[in-house]
Design a protein around this motif. Structure first.
Motif, short mmCIF file in Angstrom:
data_model
loop_
_atom_site.label_atom_id
_atom_site.label_comp_id
_atom_site.label_asym_id
_atom_site.label_seq_id
_atom_site.Cartn_x
_atom_site.Cartn_y
_atom_site.Cartn_z
N CYS A 180 -44.90 25.29 38.76
CA CYS A 180 -43.69 26.01 38.37
C CYS A 180 -42.66 25.05 37.79
N THR A 181 -41.65 25.60 37.14
CA THR A 181 -40.58 24.82 36.53
C THR A 181 -39.24 25.38 36.96
N PHE A 182 -38.33 24.50 37.38
CA PHE A 182 -37.01 24.94 37.81
C PHE A 182 -36.15 25.18 36.58
N ASP A 183 -36.39 26.31 35.94
CA ASP A 183 -35.72 26.66 34.69
C ASP A 183 -34.74 27.80 34.95
N ARG A 184 -33.49 27.65 34.48
CA ARG A 184 -32.45 28.63 34.79
C ARG A 184 -32.81 30.03 34.31
N GLN A 185 -33.39 30.14 33.12
CA GLN A 185 -33.72 31.46 32.59
C GLN A 185 -34.83 32.13 33.40
N VAL A 186 -35.66 31.31 34.03
CA VAL A 186 -36.75 31.86 34.84
C VAL A 186 -36.25 32.31 36.20
N ILE A 187 -35.42 31.47 36.83
CA ILE A 187 -35.01 31.76 38.21
C ILE A 187 -33.93 32.84 38.29
N LEU A 188 -33.10 32.98 37.23
CA LEU A 188 -32.04 33.98 37.27
C LEU A 188 -32.59 35.33 36.81
N SER A 189 -33.46 35.89 37.61
CA SER A 189 -34.07 37.18 37.29
C SER A 189 -33.71 38.16 38.40
N ASP A 190 -34.31 39.34 38.36
CA ASP A 190 -33.99 40.36 39.36
C ASP A 190 -34.98 40.36 40.51
N THR A 191 -35.81 39.33 40.60
CA THR A 191 -36.78 39.22 41.68
C THR A 191 -36.66 37.85 42.34
N GLU A 192 -37.24 37.73 43.52
CA GLU A 192 -37.21 36.45 44.23
C GLU A 192 -38.13 35.45 43.54
N VAL A 213 -35.06 31.33 45.27
CA VAL A 213 -33.86 31.89 44.65
C VAL A 213 -33.95 33.41 44.76
N SER A 214 -32.92 34.02 45.36
CA SER A 214 -32.92 35.47 45.56
C SER A 214 -31.64 36.07 45.01
N PRO A 215 -31.72 37.20 44.30
CA PRO A 215 -30.51 37.87 43.83
C PRO A 215 -29.78 38.54 44.99
N VAL A 216 -28.45 38.50 44.96
CA VAL A 216 -27.61 39.16 45.96
C VAL A 216 -26.94 40.35 45.27
N ARG A 217 -27.19 41.55 45.77
CA ARG A 217 -26.72 42.77 45.12
C ARG A 217 -25.59 43.43 45.91
N ASP A 218 -24.75 44.19 45.20
CA ASP A 218 -23.72 44.97 45.88
C ASP A 218 -24.30 46.33 46.28
N ASP A 219 -23.45 47.22 46.78
CA ASP A 219 -23.92 48.52 47.27
C ASP A 219 -24.53 49.37 46.16
N GLN A 220 -24.17 49.09 44.91
CA GLN A 220 -24.71 49.86 43.79
C GLN A 220 -25.98 49.23 43.21
N GLY A 221 -26.40 48.11 43.79
CA GLY A 221 -27.62 47.46 43.32
C GLY A 221 -27.40 46.47 42.20
#
Length: 316
Positions: A180-192, A213-221
């Motif tokens: 894997c590669t620690f690439d910003r465009q890869v890690i900033l997705s909607d999945t872990e 890296v995990s996305p943190v969502r609000d009550d609306q997702g």
């Protein structure tokens, strides 16, 4: 109009006599908060809703604060119902005068759930602060907003040095164990996203780490932040490498042992069968080596084995 607003307000309202602390008036929301009917409250001392002595003292101090502050004061205290139910409340109190009578007008808000949430957030914050792994909070563009103490201990970078920097600010080497590669465009997705790779500390030394890296969502997702967890696994990797050496290599000579030799031979045999190649196997035996050990000692014999293994490796 004022009477209607007073009676129908969602917040609890009460009027206390400034000199005696007697409840002069209150609305239904206040009565619901303290668990008593309005008829039972009117004419009673305000201490009826603050049974514990320390709560009564807290409210008594607020009387003094109200008299010294023309804009009123904010008091955080508790109400206790006759059934023993405790409610955290926030009282905004202000001294007023009606028909020449000095009163305290209180607007009371039930903050019990807010206190519970605050306590949960505080415990979570303490857990993150004391966590044995590094935690990083970044915005949706990957800019670092917060790190915990373990991050500084692990990388050598302080929060001030990385605040506002991109998540890939800590240089990663090209060495990974999962491709894997620690690439910003890869890690900033909607999945872990997870990866095991080698990174560099501030002093330039390399260490192995597990990154998620995990996305943190609000009550609306909607994604509002990204949570990055980085765990130093350098010792684990070294232990695994040592175990690999002990399992497949001879401790004295460093040569592959019989277990690894069988694995290599199997792969070579498969290759020969698939491609119709030829395979030569050379077996080297040291005759009468046991007698050599008995004559010169095991330490000398070990040295001889090491020298022979070096000579064999130099010939391959």
């Amino acid at each position: 109009m004022f009477r209607t607003l007073f009676d129908e307000a969602e917040n609890g309202y009460d009027l206390l006599d400034f000199n005696t602390g007697e409840i002069v008036d209150c609305n239904q929301s206040f009565a619901d908060l303290v668990g008593r009917p309005i008829s039972e409250l009117i004419g009673q001392s305000h201490t009826i809703v603050h049974p514990p002595a320390h709560l009564r003292d807290n409210v008594a101090e607020s009387f003094v604060q109200v008299s010294n502050s023309p804009d009123g004061t904010l008091v955080v205290t508790q109400f206790v119902t006759p059934e023993g139910v405790v409610r955290d409340v926030e009282i905004r109190a202000q001294q007023i005068c009606i028909d020449g009578r000095q009163l305290i007008f209180g607007s009371i808000q039930d903050i019990t759930q807010r206190k519970i949430q605050d306590d949960i957030l505080q415990r979570l914050s303490q857990a993150v602060e004391q966590s044995p792994v590094a935690h990083i909070l970044a915005d949706t563009l990957g800019n670092i907003e917060q790190v915990n103490p373990k991050f500084t201990q692990m990388t050598g970078y302080t929060f001030d040095e990385v605040k506002g920097q991109q998540l890939d600010f800590i240089g990663s080497s090209s060495e990974t164990s999962t491709g894997c590669t620690f690439d910003r465009q890869v890690i900033l997705s909607d999945t872990e996203w997870r990866c095991e790779l080698a990174s560099k500390r501030k002093d330039g030394t390399t260490f192995w780490e597990n990154i998620s890296v995990s996305p943190v969502r609000d009550d609306q997702g909607t994604i509002k932040h990204y949570l990055v967890i980085r765990e130093d696994i350098t010792k684990h990797k070294r232990d695994a490498e040592k175990m690999e050496l002990l399992t497949h290599y001879d401790d004295l000579t460093g040569l592959p042992n019989l277990t690894l030799a069988k694995i290599h031979l199997h792969h070579l045999m498969v290759n020969v069968q698939q491609h119709n190649n030829m395979l030569a196997v050379l077996l080297v035996d040291l005759d009468h080596f046991r007698k050599f050990n008995e004559l010169y000692g095991y330490e000398f014999g070990d040295g001889l084995l090491q020298r022979i293994s070096q000579d064999l490796q130099s010939c391959v």
